[in-house]
Design a protein around this motif. Sequence first.
Motif, PDB file in Angstrom:
ATOM      1  N   ILE A   1       0.844  -1.195   0.000  1.00 40.62           N
ATOM      2  CA  ILE A   1       0.000   0.000   0.000  1.00 40.62           C
ATOM      3  C   ILE A   1       0.875   1.239   0.000  1.00 40.62           C
ATOM      4  O   ILE A   1       1.703   1.434   0.898  1.00 40.62           O
ATOM      5  N   ASP A   2       0.685   2.066  -1.008  1.00 39.03           N
ATOM      6  CA  ASP A   2       1.288   3.395  -1.059  1.00 39.03           C
ATOM      7  C   ASP A   2       0.459   4.221  -0.073  1.00 39.03           C
ATOM      8  O   ASP A   2      -0.568   4.795  -0.417  1.00 39.03           O
ATOM      9  N   ALA A   3       0.881   4.198   1.190  1.00 38.94           N
ATOM     10  CA  ALA A   3       0.021   4.644   2.288  1.00 38.94           C
ATOM     11  C   ALA A   3      -0.069   6.153   2.459  1.00 38.94           C
ATOM     12  O   ALA A   3      -0.973   6.634   3.147  1.00 38.94           O
ATOM     13  N   ASP A   4       0.829   6.917   1.873  1.00 40.49           N
ATOM     14  CA  ASP A   4       0.750   8.371   1.987  1.00 40.49           C
ATOM     15  C   ASP A   4      -0.568   8.856   1.385  1.00 40.49           C
ATOM     16  O   ASP A   4      -0.798   8.728   0.186  1.00 40.49           O
TER      17      ASP A   4
ATOM     18  N   CYS B   1      -3.558   7.601   1.709  1.00 43.05           N
ATOM     19  CA  CYS B   1      -4.492   6.535   1.324  1.00 43.05           C
ATOM     20  C   CYS B   1      -5.594   6.404   2.376  1.00 43.05           C
ATOM     21  O   CYS B   1      -5.321   6.023   3.517  1.00 43.05           O
TER      22      CYS B   1
ATOM     23  N   VAL C   1      -6.548   2.387   4.131  1.00 42.49           N
ATOM     24  CA  VAL C   1      -5.537   1.507   4.710  1.00 42.49           C
ATOM     25  C   VAL C   1      -6.184   0.465   5.618  1.00 42.49           C
ATOM     26  O   VAL C   1      -5.973  -0.744   5.459  1.00 42.49           O
TER      27      VAL C   1
ATOM     28  N   LEU D   1       3.009  -1.503   4.407  1.00 40.78           N
ATOM     29  CA  LEU D   1       2.696  -0.092   4.192  1.00 40.78           C
ATOM     30  C   LEU D   1       3.977   0.648   3.831  1.00 40.78           C
ATOM     31  O   LEU D   1       5.022   0.429   4.450  1.00 40.78           O
TER      32      LEU D   1
ATOM     33  N   CYS E   1       5.506   4.521   3.328  1.00 43.57           N
ATOM     34  CA  CYS E   1       5.254   5.946   3.504  1.00 43.57           C
ATOM     35  C   CYS E   1       6.580   6.667   3.700  1.00 43.57           C
ATOM     36  O   CYS E   1       7.610   6.041   3.949  1.00 43.57           O
TER      37      CYS E   1
ATOM     38  N   ILE F   1       2.843   6.114   9.011  1.00 41.73           N
ATOM     39  CA  ILE F   1       1.604   5.361   9.191  1.00 41.73           C
ATOM     40  C   ILE F   1       1.970   3.968   9.674  1.00 41.73           C
ATOM     41  O   ILE F   1       2.629   3.219   8.948  1.00 41.73           O
TER      42      ILE F   1
ATOM     43  N   THR G   1       5.743  -1.722   8.236  1.00 40.65           N
ATOM     44  CA  THR G   1       5.726  -0.375   7.676  1.00 40.65           C
ATOM     45  C   THR G   1       7.137  -0.030   7.247  1.00 40.65           C
ATOM     46  O   THR G   1       8.077  -0.152   8.038  1.00 40.65           O
TER      47      THR G   1
ATOM     48  N   THR H   1      -2.601   2.179  -4.895  1.00 40.52           N
ATOM     49  CA  THR H   1      -1.957   3.477  -5.096  1.00 40.52           C
ATOM     50  C   THR H   1      -2.867   4.360  -5.932  1.00 40.52           C
ATOM     51  O   THR H   1      -3.680   3.873  -6.705  1.00 40.52           O
TER      52      THR H   1
ATOM     53  N   GLN I   1      -7.688   3.897  -4.509  1.00 36.28           N
ATOM     54  CA  GLN I   1      -8.436   3.927  -3.252  1.00 36.28           C
ATOM     55  C   GLN I   1      -9.947   3.932  -3.455  1.00 36.28           C
ATOM     56  O   GLN I   1     -10.687   3.756  -2.491  1.00 36.28           O
TER      57      GLN I   1
END
Length: 159
Positions: free
Chosen positions: A6-9, A11, A14, A30, A32, A38, A45, A71, A90
Amino acid sequence: MLQLLIDADGCPVVDLALFVSSQYEMKPILFCDTSHRIERENVITIIVPKGPDSVDFKLINALTKHDLVITQDYGLAAMCLAKGAFVMDQNGREMTSDNIDQLLSFRYESAKIRRAGGRTKGPKKRTEENNISFEMNFRQICERAVLAKGEWEKHEQKN
């Protein structure tokens, strides 16, 4: 084991993605940068220094064939597709070889307008319908990824 990267920035799904992926025995990771730290319990992470595309390159290097990626970055999505991943945003829209060129073109044209001083529409406010659509589509993609990975492993064992 399949991974969920997961491109968590920025998102918003999550936690929902982590919940669903746990039902498919996926290894969630994750990604970030230092400005978005995150972290979730029992989830890896990977935090990278802030910088252009630093998260993208770290994610790409961790990716294996048939993994799932979430993403909203079309450039990252294109690189993930080239490595044989399943990719979605997302909102539950799957990015594929059939639509990625159009999405990249849209991104290019929007950037061109902004560089010229114009304005483009931002994302709409997130709704519960977005979460429902994401979950439904994500479950379908999880099923397909599990099947694809299983078939691929059988093929590799024969050879």
